[in-house]
Scaffold this motif. Structure first.
Motif, short mmCIF file in Angstrom:
data_model
loop_
_atom_site.label_atom_id
_atom_site.label_comp_id
_atom_site.label_asym_id
_atom_site.label_seq_id
_atom_site.Cartn_x
_atom_site.Cartn_y
_atom_site.Cartn_z
N ARG A 5 28.81 22.82 23.57
CA ARG A 5 29.33 23.93 23.61
C ARG A 5 28.95 24.90 24.66
NH1 ARG A 5 28.67 27.43 18.04
NH2 ARG A 5 28.44 25.13 17.46
N SER A 6 27.54 25.19 24.86
CA SER A 6 26.90 25.97 25.97
C SER A 6 27.35 25.53 27.01
CB SER A 6 25.50 25.95 25.53
OG SER A 6 25.03 26.38 24.36
N ILE A 7 27.46 24.38 27.57
CA ILE A 7 27.73 23.77 28.67
C ILE A 7 29.19 24.08 28.93
CG2 ILE A 7 28.18 21.48 30.16
CD1 ILE A 7 25.69 20.55 28.87
N THR A 8 30.12 23.99 27.96
CA THR A 8 31.54 24.15 28.08
C THR A 8 31.65 25.69 28.41
OG1 THR A 8 32.18 22.61 26.48
CG2 THR A 8 33.75 24.30 26.77
N ILE A 9 30.93 26.75 27.65
CA ILE A 9 30.97 27.91 28.05
C ILE A 9 30.62 28.42 29.58
CG2 ILE A 9 30.07 30.40 27.25
CD1 ILE A 9 30.13 29.29 24.57
N ALA A 10 29.56 27.71 29.94
CA ALA A 10 29.04 27.75 31.15
C ALA A 10 29.93 27.52 32.24
CB ALA A 10 27.71 27.09 31.38
N VAL A 11 30.65 26.43 32.01
CA VAL A 11 31.66 25.92 33.01
C VAL A 11 32.93 26.69 33.06
CG1 VAL A 11 33.37 23.85 33.47
CG2 VAL A 11 31.07 23.40 32.87
N ALA A 12 33.39 27.13 31.93
CA ALA A 12 34.80 28.01 31.82
C ALA A 12 34.43 29.65 32.19
CB ALA A 12 35.07 28.10 30.27
N MET A 13 33.23 29.88 32.30
CA MET A 13 32.94 31.33 32.44
C MET A 13 33.36 31.82 33.78
SD MET A 13 29.63 33.72 32.16
CE MET A 13 29.73 33.99 29.94
N PRO A 14 32.92 30.94 34.96
CA PRO A 14 33.33 31.38 36.36
C PRO A 14 34.83 31.37 36.70
CG PRO A 14 31.73 29.62 36.36
CD PRO A 14 32.01 29.76 34.88
N PHE A 15 35.64 30.67 35.85
CA PHE A 15 37.12 30.58 35.91
C PHE A 15 37.76 31.88 35.51
CE2 PHE A 15 35.69 26.22 36.57
CZ PHE A 15 36.41 25.84 37.63
N ALA A 16 37.10 32.35 34.20
CA ALA A 16 37.65 33.48 33.67
C ALA A 16 37.42 34.70 34.56
CB ALA A 16 37.07 33.69 32.21
N LEU A 17 36.09 34.76 35.34
CA LEU A 17 35.79 35.87 35.99
C LEU A 17 35.96 35.65 37.50
CD1 LEU A 17 32.22 36.48 34.41
CD2 LEU A 17 34.05 37.59 33.76
N SER A 18 36.84 34.81 37.70
CA SER A 18 37.07 34.47 39.23
C SER A 18 37.72 35.52 39.99
CB SER A 18 37.89 33.18 39.40
OG SER A 18 39.15 33.34 38.73
N ALA A 19 38.26 36.67 39.31
CA ALA A 19 39.09 37.97 40.09
C ALA A 19 37.92 38.73 41.10
CB ALA A 19 39.66 38.83 39.05
N CYS A 20 37.67 38.08 42.24
CA CYS A 20 36.72 38.95 43.08
C CYS A 20 37.29 39.95 43.76
CB CYS A 20 36.50 37.79 44.10
SG CYS A 20 35.17 36.49 43.60
N TYR A 21 38.67 40.06 43.69
CA TYR A 21 39.40 41.39 44.24
C TYR A 21 39.78 42.30 43.22
CZ TYR A 21 38.94 38.99 48.95
OH TYR A 21 38.51 38.47 49.99
N SER A 22 40.11 43.25 43.58
CA SER A 22 40.50 44.40 42.73
C SER A 22 41.41 45.44 43.61
CB SER A 22 39.59 45.21 42.03
OG SER A 22 38.58 46.00 42.68
N TYR A 23 42.16 46.17 43.08
CA TYR A 23 42.91 47.20 43.79
C TYR A 23 42.71 48.43 43.46
CZ TYR A 23 46.10 43.25 45.21
OH TYR A 23 46.57 41.97 45.68
N MET A 24 42.54 49.33 44.58
CA MET A 24 42.11 50.88 44.32
C MET A 24 43.42 51.74 44.73
SD MET A 24 39.11 50.23 43.40
CE MET A 24 37.83 51.31 43.58
N PRO A 25 43.97 52.71 44.05
CA PRO A 25 45.08 53.55 44.63
C PRO A 25 44.48 54.29 45.92
CG PRO A 25 44.24 54.13 42.38
CD PRO A 25 43.27 53.00 42.85
N ALA A 26 45.64 54.11 46.76
CA ALA A 26 45.11 54.92 48.16
C ALA A 26 46.30 55.64 48.56
CB ALA A 26 45.18 53.77 49.20
N GLN A 27 46.04 56.65 49.43
CA GLN A 27 47.11 57.60 50.04
C GLN A 27 47.77 56.78 51.18
OE1 GLN A 27 48.13 60.45 48.92
NE2 GLN A 27 46.74 60.20 47.16
N LEU A 28 49.17 56.68 51.45
CA LEU A 28 49.96 56.11 52.56
C LEU A 28 49.28 56.43 53.75
CD1 LEU A 28 51.91 54.01 52.89
CD2 LEU A 28 53.84 56.00 52.90
N GLU A 29 48.94 57.57 53.90
CA GLU A 29 48.37 58.16 55.33
C GLU A 29 47.28 57.51 55.61
OE1 GLU A 29 49.27 60.19 52.94
OE2 GLU A 29 51.43 60.30 53.49
N THR A 30 46.45 57.04 54.94
CA THR A 30 45.08 56.45 55.24
C THR A 30 44.94 55.20 55.23
OG1 THR A 30 44.41 56.51 52.94
CG2 THR A 30 43.94 58.70 53.79
#
Length: 150
Positions: A5-30
């Motif tokens: 179970r520990s190994i399964t969790i350790a293997v699955a965790m990186p895929f669950a947290l793989s969103a290395c990018y996020s989006y931030m609101p911005a002004q069109l002019e900048t």
């Protein structure tokens, strides 16, 4: 069983947290040219898009090419081309009136999520290597002579 179970969790965790990018609101002019963005546009703005572009949900994603007066030019991926191991994006440049853009967000690297992904991947790899070593050491403890290697 607990170890599996520990190994399964350790293997699955990186895929669950793989969103290395996020989006931030911005002004069109900048927003500089070459920046990855996603945006929400009005219904009229969506109707102005070429048929080849299929927006992903409410968002239109692409790379800012340039800005010319009241128009924003984006390079929007429409397909992928693969030759061997090389994959390239096929994009179409479209222009949108800035008045049709309801919301625009910049794509940014998320350091925390990336760090968690790297740590999770390293932990999963270590867990797999440990499980292999432990399984190999147990196979020699049964009193039988080791299998000859060729």
């Amino acid at each position: 069983m607990k170890r599996v179970r520990s190994i399964t969790i350790a293997v699955a965790m990186p895929f669950a947290l793989s969103a290395c990018y996020s989006y931030m609101p911005a002004q069109l002019e900048t927003i500089p040219s070459g920046q990855e963005v996603r945006m929400v546009v009005t219904r009229e703005g969506r109707l102005d898009l070429p048929e080849a572009i299929e927006p992903e949900g409410p968002f239109i994603s692409g790379k800012v090419v340039r800005r010319d007066g009241d128009r924003l030019f984006l390079s929007i991926p429409i397909a992928q081309q693969q030759r061997g191991f090389y994959v390239s994006q096929i994009a179409q440049e479209v222009s949108l009136r800035t008045g049709e853009i309801v919301q625009i967000e910049l794509r940014k690297l998320d350091g925390v999520k990336t760090g968690l992904f790297v740590a999770g991947t390293a932990a999963a790899a270590a867990g797999i290597v440990f499980a292999i070593i432990e399984a190999a050491s147990r196979s020699n403890d049964d009193g039988l002579p080791p299998i000859e290697e060729f």
